[in-house]
Design a protein around this motif. Sequence first.
Motif, mmCIF file in Angstrom:
data_model
loop_
_atom_site.group_PDB
_atom_site.id
_atom_site.type_symbol
_atom_site.label_atom_id
_atom_site.label_comp_id
_atom_site.label_asym_id
_atom_site.label_seq_id
_atom_site.Cartn_x
_atom_site.Cartn_y
_atom_site.Cartn_z
ATOM 1 N N ALA A 88 32.903 57.996 -40.720
ATOM 2 C CA ALA A 88 31.919 57.054 -40.175
ATOM 3 C C ALA A 88 30.577 57.445 -40.786
ATOM 4 O O ALA A 88 30.542 58.083 -41.841
ATOM 5 C CB ALA A 88 31.907 57.122 -38.659
ATOM 6 N N SER A 89 29.460 57.082 -40.136
ATOM 7 C CA SER A 89 28.198 57.429 -40.781
ATOM 8 C C SER A 89 27.789 58.874 -40.513
ATOM 9 O O SER A 89 26.948 59.413 -41.210
ATOM 10 C CB SER A 89 27.093 56.452 -40.394
ATOM 11 N N GLY A 90 28.401 59.505 -39.513
ATOM 12 C CA GLY A 90 27.984 60.860 -39.170
ATOM 13 C C GLY A 90 28.971 61.933 -39.601
ATOM 14 O O GLY A 90 29.751 61.742 -40.530
ATOM 15 N N PRO A 108 37.221 52.989 -30.500
ATOM 16 C CA PRO A 108 37.348 54.319 -29.897
ATOM 17 C C PRO A 108 35.998 55.031 -29.770
ATOM 18 O O PRO A 108 35.811 55.853 -28.873
ATOM 19 C CB PRO A 108 38.272 55.071 -30.865
ATOM 20 N N GLN A 109 35.060 54.697 -30.649
ATOM 21 C CA GLN A 109 33.742 55.327 -30.531
ATOM 22 C C GLN A 109 33.059 54.920 -29.221
ATOM 23 O O GLN A 109 32.336 55.715 -28.625
ATOM 24 C CB GLN A 109 32.867 54.939 -31.732
ATOM 25 N N SER A 110 33.310 53.697 -28.764
ATOM 26 C CA SER A 110 32.740 53.267 -27.481
ATOM 27 C C SER A 110 33.380 54.019 -26.317
ATOM 28 O O SER A 110 32.727 54.288 -25.310
ATOM 29 C CB SER A 110 32.952 51.769 -27.262
ATOM 30 N N GLY A 156 34.468 53.722 -41.794
ATOM 31 C CA GLY A 156 34.331 52.925 -40.584
ATOM 32 C C GLY A 156 35.387 53.341 -39.583
ATOM 33 O O GLY A 156 36.579 53.387 -39.915
ATOM 34 N N ALA A 157 34.947 53.715 -38.388
ATOM 35 C CA ALA A 157 35.894 54.139 -37.346
ATOM 36 C C ALA A 157 35.631 53.360 -36.063
ATOM 37 O O ALA A 157 35.722 53.888 -34.963
ATOM 38 C CB ALA A 157 35.766 55.638 -37.108
ATOM 39 N N GLY A 158 35.285 52.081 -36.229
ATOM 40 C CA GLY A 158 35.017 51.227 -35.071
ATOM 41 C C GLY A 158 36.279 50.505 -34.629
ATOM 42 O O GLY A 158 37.305 51.125 -34.359
ATOM 43 N N HIS A 159 36.210 49.178 -34.574
ATOM 44 C CA HIS A 159 37.366 48.404 -34.127
ATOM 45 C C HIS A 159 38.499 48.431 -35.147
ATOM 46 O O HIS A 159 39.637 48.722 -34.825
ATOM 47 C CB HIS A 159 36.958 46.960 -33.856
ATOM 48 N N VAL A 160 38.154 48.092 -36.394
ATOM 49 C CA VAL A 160 39.238 47.829 -37.337
ATOM 50 C C VAL A 160 39.601 49.058 -38.175
ATOM 51 O O VAL A 160 40.761 49.232 -38.554
ATOM 52 C CB VAL A 160 38.900 46.590 -38.209
HETATM 53 N N1 NAP Z 1 37.014 43.704 -35.744
HETATM 54 C C1 NAP Z 1 37.950 43.083 -36.445
HETATM 55 O O1 NAP Z 1 38.906 42.521 -35.902
HETATM 56 C C2 NAP Z 1 37.863 43.041 -37.938
HETATM 57 C C3 NAP Z 1 38.978 42.683 -38.691
HETATM 58 C C4 NAP Z 1 38.890 42.658 -40.070
HETATM 59 C C5 NAP Z 1 37.675 42.979 -40.660
HETATM 60 N N2 NAP Z 1 36.583 43.312 -39.908
HETATM 61 C C6 NAP Z 1 35.315 43.647 -40.581
HETATM 62 O O2 NAP Z 1 35.241 45.055 -40.654
HETATM 63 C C7 NAP Z 1 33.898 45.490 -40.524
HETATM 64 C C8 NAP Z 1 33.810 46.459 -39.365
HETATM 65 O O3 NAP Z 1 34.107 45.788 -38.154
HETATM 66 P P1 NAP Z 1 34.318 46.556 -36.782
HETATM 67 O O4 NAP Z 1 34.531 45.514 -35.763
HETATM 68 O O5 NAP Z 1 35.344 47.597 -36.952
HETATM 69 O O6 NAP Z 1 32.870 47.237 -36.621
HETATM 70 P P2 NAP Z 1 32.396 48.349 -35.598
HETATM 71 O O7 NAP Z 1 33.345 48.450 -34.477
HETATM 72 O O8 NAP Z 1 30.975 48.089 -35.337
HETATM 73 O O9 NAP Z 1 32.531 49.712 -36.427
HETATM 74 C C9 NAP Z 1 31.754 49.985 -37.513
HETATM 75 C C10 NAP Z 1 32.031 51.376 -38.054
HETATM 76 O O10 NAP Z 1 31.331 51.543 -39.283
HETATM 77 C C11 NAP Z 1 30.755 52.845 -39.311
HETATM 78 N N3 NAP Z 1 29.654 52.868 -40.256
HETATM 79 C C12 NAP Z 1 28.489 52.193 -40.212
HETATM 80 N N4 NAP Z 1 27.735 52.488 -41.279
HETATM 81 C C13 NAP Z 1 28.450 53.358 -42.023
HETATM 82 C C14 NAP Z 1 28.220 54.019 -43.261
HETATM 83 N N5 NAP Z 1 27.094 53.820 -43.939
HETATM 84 N N6 NAP Z 1 29.164 54.855 -43.741
HETATM 85 C C15 NAP Z 1 30.318 55.055 -43.063
HETATM 86 N N7 NAP Z 1 30.597 54.445 -41.900
HETATM 87 C C16 NAP Z 1 29.667 53.607 -41.376
HETATM 88 C C17 NAP Z 1 30.361 53.079 -37.883
HETATM 89 O O11 NAP Z 1 30.206 54.450 -37.660
HETATM 90 P P3 NAP Z 1 28.910 55.070 -36.923
HETATM 91 O O12 NAP Z 1 29.003 54.666 -35.515
HETATM 92 O O13 NAP Z 1 29.061 56.521 -37.149
HETATM 93 O O14 NAP Z 1 27.718 54.465 -37.620
HETATM 94 C C18 NAP Z 1 31.574 52.497 -37.162
HETATM 95 O O15 NAP Z 1 32.603 53.456 -37.135
HETATM 96 C C19 NAP Z 1 33.068 44.239 -40.305
HETATM 97 O O16 NAP Z 1 32.518 43.814 -41.526
HETATM 98 C C20 NAP Z 1 34.068 43.226 -39.820
HETATM 99 O O17 NAP Z 1 33.714 41.908 -40.176
HETATM 100 C C21 NAP Z 1 36.672 43.363 -38.564
#
Ligand code: NAP
Lengths: 222, 361
Positions: free
Chosen positions: A40-42, B202-204, A17-21
């Motif tokens: 990430a997924s890609g 960062p992806q955004s 996961g390379a999104g927010h967290v």
């Molecule tokens: N945001 C917070 O403050 C926070 C804090 C603690 C925990 N969390 C939890 O952490 C999780 C992620 O939250 P987020 O806000 O970081 O989400 P997000 O910004 O949507 O990022 C999700 C990441 O997951 C990757 N991903 C999706 N499917 C995947 C796979 N099959 N294999 C590998 N990577 C994959 C995506 O990559 P692609 O774009 O390449 O698909 C993207 O980098 C959630 O369950 C959230 O509840 C969030």
Amino acid sequence: MSGVLIPSSVQRIAVLGAGHVGPVIARIAIDAGFEVAVAASGSPENLELITQVVMPGAEARWAADAAAAADLLVLAIPLHRFSALDPGLLAGKLVVDAMNYWAPADGVVRMFQGQELSSSEIVQRQLSQSTVVKSLNQIAYQDLEDGRRPAGSPDRHAIGVAGNDAAAAKLVGEVIDRIGYDPILLPSLSAGRILQPGGPIFGAVLARSEFELAIHTTAVHA
Amino acid sequence: MTTSTTESPRESTGGSTRFPLVLGLDTFGDHEHDAVDRPLSHAQTIRNVVEEGVLAEQVGVDFFGIGEHHTDDFPMPAADVVLAAIAARTKRIHLGSAVTVLSSDDPVRVFQRFSTLNAISSGRAEVVLGRGSSIDSFPLFGYDLADYEDLFEEKVNLFAELLKGGPVTWQGNLRPSLNSLDVVPYAEAGPFPAWIGVGGSPQSVVRAAHYGFSLMLAIIGGSPARFRPFSRLFLQALEKFGREPLPIGVHSPGHVADTDEKALEEFWPRWLHIITKMSKVRGFAIPTMESFRFEVGPQGALFIGSPETVAQKIAANLKTLGANRFDLKFGMPGLSPDSLLKNIELYGTKVIPLVRELLAD
Ligand SMILES: NC(=O)c1ccc[n+]([C@@H]2O[C@H](COP(=O)([O-])OP(=O)(O)OC[C@H]3O[C@@H](n4cnc5c(N)ncnc54)[C@H](OP(=O)(O)O)[C@@H]3O)[C@@H](O)[C@H]2O)c1
């Protein structure tokens, strides 16, 4: 769990996961001296610039490669993507579940809708060949980095660590401690429910005493 | 807040300071209360927002943005209609969204509405696309939040095509294809500015660069400085995709009054009320006075206080982030029209000149 060898210590961490967290977890793990791979997924090429600029020191990899080489994996992907993840990639691994399920904000995912099990118990059920520990889920990504304090600081914050496997939870607790938080061990994935959205700890940055008080109060009222 | 100049993204990349400094205001149509705290009607709140936009131009604000929302606290579902009303009564100020929830809208319609706004305002329209109030809009328009990422990706892709002008041919999975279709009105002088609002992913940031949209950093909690690598990431990603540098903006909430005490006193109860509500919806524990104090302080994301306090904080953060634009999200449900008008006046007549002065060299 079957076939999982809990490592004696953790050196290599893979963050999925390379999104927010994800990047924040990668960064604080690097700061704490771990070797970190991110996927990430890609393809890793898509992540290279991001790792260079936002997580210097982390290595961008395919999820499968990052997982294979890791002593510990952190799952930081949205739960609505979880069913697309191949459990085989994580077989035999110690997995930290940092994911949260909260339908009003993230959408409904049928697998996680039931009330009987905590979300991490469901994750463990799906990842039957891995050992799942719930942690790093409760502090918002924007607070996770600034919330760190060295061991022994009077204002150190706490992070919950819940697992069915005591040795695994203890090891994750050591990682949390090294990263800069007081680990608070909870005896099972089911007990980890207290760390979930809607609970008294989710989204809050608490000291150990406040954290323990919240657990205690909830237990009394349960 | 002190900044190490050697590390600032504009120093290291020669980045976005080439763009003119833009200082704007954003509103979500926060439901207003009268002087004795009785809620005004939604209709009156909307009419007041029109007056606020007009005042913003009079006091020298560069941009007035309206964010799409769908709740009793923020009764502002048709921001572009309100922007059109402001456009008809102003000459200079730029008008745009803050944000448009593209994922639950039709990109063709969004494009047409903002092109129309651009026509009415003689080229003053801008659009900021983002996640915003998607939690409200998704159930309303029948979308599934679990599809958020796919919807946004696909619709941004189509929107980028539409901005190029000319007949559009496009194919996706979540919206019917377009086969060489004309989309009117044609632009008079190139596309209107389009931004992507980014939280902390960062992806955004890379996605915005990929499609050639400007970057609006929505900083609504925690330390603004942690966004610093994002500016660098954006500029490097633009370079990688063979694009010219584009502007970087910051959107953060705040409130300006004559003194720090007055601003805090007016804002805090309204903020606590709304944050408590939001916490329930999002499953968070309720924030405390302590966390509020942190957000108001130099390391936090709330821009609250006297004109001097707010101007210093804006200038410091624009420097740190290498950004050339700041949009203050003013208002909070329950604040009175008088307090909002005062905020706008102080922002235009005091905060903006001070920020310009602080950033002059
Ligand atoms: N945001 C917070 O403050 C926070 C804090 C603690 C925990 N969390 C939890 O952490 C999780 C992620 O939250 P987020 O806000 O970081 O989400 P997000 O910004 O949507 O990022 C999700 C990441 O997951 C990757 N991903 C999706 N499917 C995947 C796979 N099959 N294999 C590998 N990577 C994959 C995506 O990559 P692609 O774009 O390449 O698909 C993207 O980098 C959630 O369950 C959230 O509840 C969030």
